[in-house]
Design an enzyme around this catalytic site. Structure first.
Site, PDB file in Angstrom:
ATOM      1  N   ASP A   1       0.830  -1.208   0.000  1.00 50.09           N
ATOM      2  CA  ASP A   1       0.000   0.000   0.000  1.00 50.09           C
ATOM      3  C   ASP A   1       0.865   1.259   0.000  1.00 50.09           C
ATOM      4  OD1 ASP A   1      -2.433   1.332  -0.012  1.00 50.09           O
ATOM      5  OD2 ASP A   1      -2.562   1.397   2.176  1.00 50.09           O
TER       6      ASP A   1
ATOM      7  N   HIS B   1       1.979   3.521  -9.147  1.00 55.02           N
ATOM      8  CA  HIS B   1       1.804   2.077  -9.355  1.00 55.02           C
ATOM      9  C   HIS B   1       2.974   1.507 -10.170  1.00 55.02           C
ATOM     10  CE1 HIS B   1      -1.999   2.263  -7.407  1.00 55.02           C
ATOM     11  NE2 HIS B   1      -2.591   2.970  -8.348  1.00 55.02           N
TER      12      HIS B   1
ATOM     13  N   LEU C   1      11.259 -20.114  -5.366  1.00 55.47           N
ATOM     14  CA  LEU C   1      10.332 -19.215  -4.657  1.00 55.47           C
ATOM     15  C   LEU C   1       8.943 -19.356  -5.266  1.00 55.47           C
ATOM     16  CD1 LEU C   1       9.864 -16.684  -2.707  1.00 55.47           C
ATOM     17  CD2 LEU C   1      10.292 -15.273  -4.722  1.00 55.47           C
TER      18      LEU C   1
HETATM   19  C1  IPE Z   1      -5.295  -2.750  -0.127  1.00 54.87           C
HETATM   20  O1  IPE Z   1      -5.021  -1.390  -0.254  1.00 54.87           O
HETATM   21  C2  IPE Z   1      -5.282  -3.421  -1.458  1.00 54.87           C
HETATM   22  C3  IPE Z   1      -3.981  -3.495  -2.128  1.00 54.87           C
HETATM   23  C4  IPE Z   1      -2.841  -3.099  -1.648  1.00 54.87           C
HETATM   24  C5  IPE Z   1      -4.020  -4.090  -3.434  1.00 54.87           C
HETATM   25  P1  IPE Z   1      -6.170  -0.310  -0.361  1.00 54.87           P
HETATM   26  O2  IPE Z   1      -5.510   1.008  -0.503  1.00 54.87           O
HETATM   27  O3  IPE Z   1      -7.151  -0.678  -1.410  1.00 54.87           O
HETATM   28  O4  IPE Z   1      -6.890  -0.441   1.049  1.00 54.87           O
HETATM   29  P2  IPE Z   1      -7.832   0.584   1.811  1.00 54.87           P
HETATM   30  O5  IPE Z   1      -8.905   1.007   0.843  1.00 54.87           O
HETATM   31  O6  IPE Z   1      -6.994   1.748   2.229  1.00 54.87           O
HETATM   32  O7  IPE Z   1      -8.346  -0.173   2.992  1.00 54.87           O
HETATM   33  C1  IPE Z   2      -1.776   0.198  -3.279  1.00 59.67           C
HETATM   34  O1  IPE Z   2      -1.496   1.551  -3.316  1.00 59.67           O
HETATM   35  C2  IPE Z   2      -1.981  -0.365  -4.663  1.00 59.67           C
HETATM   36  C3  IPE Z   2      -3.387  -0.691  -4.976  1.00 59.67           C
HETATM   37  C4  IPE Z   2      -4.358  -0.663  -4.122  1.00 59.67           C
HETATM   38  C5  IPE Z   2      -3.683  -1.060  -6.339  1.00 59.67           C
HETATM   39  P1  IPE Z   2      -2.650   2.624  -3.257  1.00 59.67           P
HETATM   40  O2  IPE Z   2      -3.029   2.977  -4.666  1.00 59.67           O
HETATM   41  O3  IPE Z   2      -3.763   2.192  -2.396  1.00 59.67           O
HETATM   42  O4  IPE Z   2      -1.896   3.844  -2.613  1.00 59.67           O
HETATM   43  P2  IPE Z   2      -2.496   4.882  -1.564  1.00 59.67           P
HETATM   44  O5  IPE Z   2      -2.957   4.099  -0.374  1.00 59.67           O
HETATM   45  O6  IPE Z   2      -3.627   5.603  -2.239  1.00 59.67           O
HETATM   46  O7  IPE Z   2      -1.340   5.765  -1.254  1.00 59.67           O
HETATM   47 MG    MG Z   3      -4.147   2.406  -0.435  1.00 62.50          MG
END
Ligand code: IPE
Ligand code: IPE
Ligand code: MG
Length: 247
Positions: free
Chosen positions: A18, A35, A129
């Site tokens: 995240d 991303h 792995l």
């Molecule tokens: C969790 O992150 C999903 C992934 C890392 C793919 P999110 O950014 O979607 O989670 P929330 O919405 O903050 O809980």
């Molecule tokens: C996690 O990073 C990746 C996905 C959920 C696809 P985020 O896109 O949720 O990044 P933040 O949390 O908005 O910074």
């Molecule tokens: Mg996020």
């Protein structure tokens, strides 16, 4: 458990990757740039896991709920998945990585679905792995699909039968579950399998999660006593203070 706790490397590491969006926004970049940087961070993390002898890496790449993001971000993430297949699979294959995609594939394009299957087939013989990419995955989806599978076969639902019908039945449960990005929640990841995982929350945004951050998570893991419901004394093979001595 003859190995001293200080030298143990977690066999299965799971990561909620995240913080990509915030990484980009802080640089005045579009979220998709975060991303892309996140994909580079993942490549570095796989190398680090290989170097450290970690047996299984499971990452959360796209959740069942991430479809609710703006359409341009969702389509950007789908493109990134297709791009990563073309760009990363050859080196994963060469480095002994066995690839699995975990999640509901039906909503993905036919072309991407074929790419996922091809990537899995071409790495199936690898043993160094096991790398699970959770994409269009949710822990609730997994429990529901496992229950449906058993119901369809007319099988009794038990902890063991459900466990065997889960999408991650090919690997043991995660020993260490890391979430980057500072949030203290599970966000529908590995609801069943994380029952006894050690949790580690890092404030680093995923693109900034480097080898040192992984080593820190492993070092913290090594300090944990995994009791699985038992007492400390039982684990060290000593009688508990209240245990009456045998005559
Ligand atoms: C969790 O992150 C999903 C992934 C890392 C793919 P999110 O950014 O979607 O989670 P929330 O919405 O903050 O809980
Ligand atoms: C996690 O990073 C990746 C996905 C959920 C696809 P985020 O896109 O949720 O990044 P933040 O949390 O908005 O910074
Ligand atoms: Mg996020």
């Amino acid at each position: 458990m003859s190995e001293p706790a200080s030298s143990v490397v977690p066999h299965h590491v799971a990561i909620v990757m995240d913080g990509n969006g915030r990484w980009a926004t802080r640089r005045f970049l579009p979220r998709i740039a975060g991303h892309k940087q996140g994909l580079d961070s993942l490549t570095r993390c796989i190398k680090a896991c290989l170097a450290r002898g970690i047996g299984v890496l499971t990452v959360f790449a796209f959740s069942s709920e991430n479809w609710n993001r703006p359409p341009e971000e969702v389509s950007g993430l789908m493109e990134l998945l297709a791009l990563s297949l073309a760009r990363e699979v050859p080196s994963l294959k060469a480095n002994g990585v066995q690839l699995h995609f975990i999640g509901d594939r039906q909503r993905l394009s036919v072309k991407v679905q074929a790419g996922l299957t091809q990537a899995e087939l071409s790495t199936a013989g690898n043993q160094r792995l096991v790398f699970n990419v959770c994409f269009n995955y949710g822990g609730r989806w997994d429990i529901a699909q496992a229950a449906q599978k058993l119901a369809g076969r007319g099988e009794t639902i038990t902890e063991l039968s459900l466990d065997r019908a889960m999408a991650l039945a090919h690997v043991p449960d995660p020993d260490l579950l890391i979430r980057t990005g500072g949030e203290l929640r599970i966000s529908n990841f590995l609801l069943w399998q994380a029952a006894y995982s050690e949790l580690h929350f890092s404030d680093r945004l995923w693109p900034d999660f480097d080898e040192a951050a992984l080593d820190e998570a492993i070092a913290v893991f090594r300090t944990r006593e995994r009791r699985f419901g038992q007492t400390s004394a039982q684990l060290s093979g000593q009688p508990a203070p209240s245990t009456p001595k045998a005559a």
